[in-house]
Design a protein around this motif. Structure first.
Motif, PDB file in Angstrom:
ATOM      1  N   GLN A   1     -71.029 -57.824  42.453  1.00 52.90           N
ATOM      2  CA  GLN A   1     -72.146 -57.417  42.813  1.00 52.90           C
ATOM      3  C   GLN A   1     -72.171 -55.953  43.382  1.00 52.90           C
ATOM      4  N   ARG A   2     -71.197 -55.039  43.603  1.00 52.48           N
ATOM      5  CA  ARG A   2     -71.309 -54.228  44.439  1.00 52.48           C
ATOM      6  C   ARG A   2     -70.561 -52.723  43.309  1.00 52.48           C
ATOM      7  N   VAL A   3     -71.459 -51.633  43.796  1.00 48.67           N
ATOM      8  CA  VAL A   3     -71.368 -50.479  42.654  1.00 48.67           C
ATOM      9  C   VAL A   3     -70.241 -50.033  42.116  1.00 48.67           C
TER      10      VAL A   3
ATOM     11  N   CYS B   1     -71.881 -51.840  38.141  1.00 45.51           N
ATOM     12  CA  CYS B   1     -71.339 -53.797  38.986  1.00 45.51           C
ATOM     13  C   CYS B   1     -70.539 -53.730  39.065  1.00 45.51           C
TER      14      CYS B   1
ATOM     15  N   ASN C   1     -74.203 -55.547  49.659  1.00 44.01           N
ATOM     16  CA  ASN C   1     -75.140 -55.061  48.127  1.00 44.01           C
ATOM     17  C   ASN C   1     -76.079 -54.063  48.819  1.00 44.01           C
TER      18      ASN C   1
ATOM     19  N   ARG D   1     -77.710 -49.880  48.127  1.00 46.17           N
ATOM     20  CA  ARG D   1     -79.049 -50.392  48.260  1.00 46.17           C
ATOM     21  C   ARG D   1     -79.715 -48.702  48.277  1.00 46.17           C
TER      22      ARG D   1
ATOM     23  N   CYS E   1     -77.571 -52.633  40.202  1.00 49.27           N
ATOM     24  CA  CYS E   1     -76.959 -52.688  39.481  1.00 49.27           C
ATOM     25  C   CYS E   1     -77.554 -52.523  38.060  1.00 49.27           C
ATOM     26  N   THR E   2     -78.935 -52.535  37.374  1.00 45.94           N
ATOM     27  CA  THR E   2     -79.290 -52.032  36.739  1.00 45.94           C
ATOM     28  C   THR E   2     -79.842 -50.449  36.564  1.00 45.94           C
TER      29      THR E   2
END
Length: 1018
Positions: free
Chosen positions: A76-78, A71, A32, A36, A64-65
């Motif tokens: 929670q990966r793009v 994501c 993650n 970022r 993610c927002t």
């Protein structure tokens, strides 16, 4: 046994590691945090963010927002990045390759530039990639082939160069690669035949070349294929037409050739769009096309398709566009247009293009029953006869109606006034008679109205002033009479042109011209307009062409004309204007064509601006002028009245002495050789103007070193031409000595004298004097003395005799166009601006001479005919005793069949000359045998094979001209090719067999001025 168990264990272990690599976010080293960091690295290279779309990309929010970021819920990966249409500018960071879970990228409609990072090829999960409508450069990364799950690839609208990577052919899941609107080169990859999932392939607007690979036949799911606007060549593989799933086939503007399969409509049952325009296809339009029942768009324009057109096209119920323009689908017979009736069943039909298609026959009344949705009906440049249907007003959606350049007769129906949606209406170059319908005034939104070159009569309807959007009104070359309605000049919308020339209009030019501030062209020439030129023309600040010639205008040129700073062409010739030539004309920056001929101007001629080059202005027929540049050879202006009186006395005394001596010598010769000269007819005193200097045989012999062969510069059927130095001033002249033994030479001499005494124009070879005398042996001697043309003949430039000449004598495109304008100007003067029409009868390259600036001058009037102004026939008192002659290849065909001499015969010769100048081939070339001729050679090549037939030296020049253009080689190349097509079309239209179908020289001149303007525009 143990070995087998060990191998099984290792296999399971590797499988678990593989699963861990793909599903565990940390197993491959990407987490993650790396996602970022990758996003922040991308933001760092975005140099402009006008909508602050990336302002949320900061530490206070989870990535993610962030705007445009999506994501996966598990790790929670793009998985998706959507930043489309945000006007972002900058570079695409290579760190995008670290977003290894990405399945979708959409950065379209921004301004990213630079190279597409190869790291994109690391995104093995990627299914959707759109970088379209940006400014990415350089080559497309070949390692995109590693994105094995890719289904959509959008790269259109960038600046990508280089070849399409053949590795992309391994993307078996790819459904729609969009690579259109780039600068890709090379050939189509054969490997694309392996794209078994391909549904849509668009490669239009690139620089691709070569042939279409036969491997494309394997694309069994292909529905959309667009290869338009490339440089593809060769034949389309027939196997491609067997892909039954195809609904759209577009290959516009390539060099593709071959025939369409006769069973096309059977093998492509799902076809909805077929665009094949601007190629080299030939053969018939397959009758089976009607089996493609869902066909909506059929455009085969600008090819070499032949007829007949399938008669039952009306069964294509969904047809919206039909374009067969610039083909040979007709045979000029009465059955060519029968298919139009069936089209009345096509209720969705919106556009019909049948221009320049060799169509003949009567215009059927059924066109009035075509779809009420039809807004575009263009049929110009055919051989269509009959009248415009009275119910044409039924086509209520029509926006463009073009029936120009046909053979239509009858009247314009009043129902045209019902076409309230009409924007453009063209019926010029027909034989339409009667009055202009006042109902045209009902079409308030009309933009262009061209009724020129017809037989219209009556007055100009005042109702046309209701067309308040009109920017072009051309009603020239008709038989209109009466006053020009003042309200017409109140149309401030007129910008492109108001053309009223060659009618019988009378009265004064309305002062309301003040309203047309943006008018570019005004032509009221060859009418009966009287009075003074209104000073209110000064408000037409955008005016580039003003032609007021051939009227009864009087007074002076208004001083307010100094405000016409955009003027390029000003023609006020053949009027009754007087006063001095305004000096401010020399200050108009763009004035390059000024004609003040045949008025009553007096005083000094300026020597600056447009008056610096004799080829740019004409002052012939103004006998009270003086001064100016040396080339126009006017007397010097007197400095004082006393000096003027003294000069007059000197001239009178000198002239009297010269005349006395000449008469004395003539008497001596007459007595000495009365027996030899008793039967000889003296040259009529009317044959030459009194102002020409008197020269003797001795003068001319001295000027040419005894007519030395070293000074001979030409030899023809009736005489030889020598270069000479004449008189004490050392004037260089060309002396044409007639051959007395040649039958008809004497009559030729008289004819040429009779013609030359009547004419004077900047593009005619100027005569200095003539001599009719006896040589030292008592033989008859006749000679004409002309200005010497140092550039030689056009013949020597078009067909150089030596290798050295071939290397040095190269005429550029613009030079050839300028010469043709020069010749057309000369013929326009002879045909339309002389007191009596003059037909040259022997136009050919050897009779066109060039000065130092390569300005063309027409010479050799030995075969010229003077036509009666009233009847258009040769008067018995002029040169009618001369037999009809000319030069093989250039002489009009009707002359050979006993046809009457006419100005259209000169137009024919002009057309052949034009084609010779642009193809480099003589009309007598050995390749032209049987029905093949220079005319047919050029006509067959139009429009798509022009580049193959033009003079190779000209081809080199056009390439250099395109490469030096500020607009880029591609844009300039298209412009030049379009101009070459237009030029050859003029040559073909001038040299058609029937005299009535040829262009008029005034129209030729107008078209060439437009072409030159296009080429000279930046």
């Amino acid at each position: 046994m143990i070995s087998r168990l060990l191998n099984s264990f290792l296999f399971i272990l590797c499988a678990l590691c593989s699963i861990n690599y793909f599903e565990n976010p940390t197993a491959s080293g990407f987490t993650n945090e790396t996602d970022r960091e990758a996003l922040l690295a991308m933001k760092h290279l975005v140099l402009s963010d006008p909508f602050r779309a990336l302002s949320s990309w900061n530490a206070s929010l989870h990535f993610c927002t962030w705007h445009g970021v999506a994501c996966g819920s598990k790790h929670q990966r793009v998985i998706a990045l959507n930043l489309s249409s945000l006007q972002l500018a900058g570079f695409l960071s290579p760190h995008i390759g670290n977003l290894t879970f990405l399945r979708r990228i959409d950065l379209s409609k921004n301004n990213f530039h630079g190279t597409i990072p190869e790291e994109v090829g690391q995104l093995f999960r990627l299914q959707y990639l759109s970088l379209s409508n940006n400014s990415f450069q350089d080559e497309l990364p070949g390692n995109l082939s590693h994105c094995s799950n890719l289904r959509f690839l959008g790269m259109e609208g960038n600046n990508l160069t280089g070849k399409i990577p053949s590795e992309l052919g391994s993307l078996s899941n790819l459904r729609a690669p969009g690579l259109l609107k780039n600068h890709l080169t090379g050939s189509l990859p054969r490997s694309f035949g392996n794209l078994s999932s391909l549904v849509s392939l668009s490669l239009r607007e690139n620089n691709l070349e070569g042939s279409i690979p036969i491997e494309f036949e394997r694309l069994s799911r292909l529905a959309y294929l667009d290869l338009s606007f490339n440089n593809l060549s060769g034949m389309v593989p027939e196997e491609l037409y067997n892909i039954s799933s195809l609904s759209t086939v577009a290959m516009v503007s390539n060099n593709l050739s071959g025939r369409l399969p006769l069973d096309l409509g059977l093998t492509l049952p799902n076809l909805q769009t077929l665009y094949l325009g601007l190629n080299r296809f030939l053969g018939p339009v397959p009758a089976s096309i009607v089996n493609s029942s869902g066909l909506e768009y059929l455009d085969l324009a600008s090819n070499s398709f032949s007829g007949p057109v399938p008669k039952n096209l009306g069964s294509l119920r969904y047809l919206q566009i039909l374009n067969f323009g610039f083909n040979k689908i007709g045979d000029k017979n009465n059955n060519d247009l029968t298919f139009l009736t069936s089209l009345t069943n096509c209720t969705d039909l919106k556009e019909i293009g049948l221009y320049k298609s060799n169509l003949g026959g009567l215009l059927p009344n059924s066109i009035a029953n075509l779809s009420t949705n039809l807004y575009y009906l263009v049929m110009w440049g055919n051989y269509i006869t009959g009248t415009i249907p009275t119910k044409i007003g039924n086509l209520k959606s029509s926006q463009a109606l073009d029936l120009a350049d046909n053979m239509l007769t009858g009247r314009l129906p009043e129902s045209i006034g019902k076409l309230v949606m009409l924007k453009e209406f063209y019926v010029h170059l027909n034989k339409i008679s009667g009055e202009i319908p006042s109902a045209l005034g009902n079409i308030s939104g009309l933009l262009k109205l061209d009724l020129g070159v017809n037989l219209l009569e009556g007055t100009i309807p005042v109702s046309l002033a209701n067309c308040t959007s009109l920017n072009l009104l051309d009603i020239s070359h008709n038989h209109l009479s009466g006053f020009i309605p003042e309200k017409i000049f109140s149309l401030s919308s007129l910008t492109l042109g108001l053309l009223l020339g060659s009618n019988r209009l009378s009265g004064r030019l309305p002062s309301q011209v003040v309203n047309m501030r943006n008018l570019i062209q005004l032509d009221i020439s060859r009418n009966k307009i009287c009075g003074e030129i209104p000073s209110t023309l000064e408000t037409c600040l955008m005016l580039e062409t003003l032609n007021m010639s051939g009227n009864f205008l009087r007074g002076t040129i208004p001083s307010s004309f100094k405000k016409l700073r955009s003027i390029r062409v000003l023609d006020v010739s053949c009027n009754n204007l007087s006063g001095q030539i305004p000096e401010f004309l020399a200050d108009l920056p763009f004035l390059s064509n000024l004609n003040l001929s045949f008025n009553e101007f007096e005083g000094k001629v300026p020597a600056e601006g447009a008056f610096e080059n004799a080829s740019q202005f004409s002052i012939a027929g103004n006998n009270k002028l003086c001064g100016g540049i040396k080339a126009i050879q006017l007397p010097e202006c007197p400095r004082t009245k006393q000096h003027k009186r003294f000069s007059k006395r000197v001239v009178i005394i000198a002239s009297s002495v010269a005349v006395f001596i000449t008469l004395l010598l003539a008497c001596i010769f007459a007595v000495g050789y009365r027996k030899l000269s008793a039967n000889r007819k003296p040259l009529s005193a009317s044959t030459m103007e009194k102002k020409f200097q008197i020269v003797s045989y001795q003068d001319l012999a001295r000027a040419t070193d005894g007519f030395s062969s070293a000074n001979m510069i030409g030899d023809g059927g009736y005489g030889s031409v020598y270069k000479g130095i004449l008189g004490p001033d050392g004037q260089t002249v060309a002396i044409k000595v007639l051959k007395p033994e040649q039958r008809g030479a004497n009559r030729t001499f008289v004819a040429e004298c009779e013609t030359l005494r009547r004419i004077r124009h900047r593009n005619l070879v100027k005569i200095v004097t003539a001599c009719s005398s006896i040589d030292f042996k008592g033989n008859d001697f006749k000679a004409l003395v002309f200005d010497f043309m140092p550039g030689g003949s056009l013949e020597s430039w078009l067909h150089p005799s030596t290798v050295e000449s071939q290397n040095s004598k190269r005429l550029s495109l613009l030079q050839r166009i300028s010469m043709l304008i020069d010749v057309a100007s000369a013929f326009d003067y002879l045909h339309n601006h002389c007191d009596e029409q003059i037909v040259h009868c022997d136009l050919k390259p050897s009779n066109i001479l060039l000065d130092n600036d390569l300005t063309a001058h027409v010479g050799d009037f030995g075969l010229a005919r003077i036509l009666s102004a009233a009847t258009g026939e040769t008067p018995s008192t002029s040169t009618s005793s001369l037999g009809v002659r000319g030069t093989v290849g250039y002489v009009a065909p009707e002359y050979g069949m006993g046809g009457q001499v006419s100005i259209s015969g000169d137009v024919y010769s002009y057309g052949i000359l034009l084609l010779e100048m642009f193809t480099g081939k003589r009309p007598t070339d050995s390749m032209f045998t049987g029905n093949n001729s220079l005319h047919n050679f050029a006509k067959t090549a139009l429009p798509d094979q022009v580049s193959e037939i033009i003079d190779p030296l000209l081809k080199i020049d056009t390439q250099q001209l395109a490469e030096s253009s500020r607009n880029g080689p591609s844009s300039s190349r298209d412009k030049i090719e379009g101009c070459l097509i237009s030029i050859l079309q003029i040559g073909v239209l001038c040299s058609v067999e029937l005299p009535s179908e040829r262009m008029v020289i005034a129209e030729v001149l107008s078209e060439f001025n437009k072409i030159r303007k296009i080429l000279c525009s930046k």
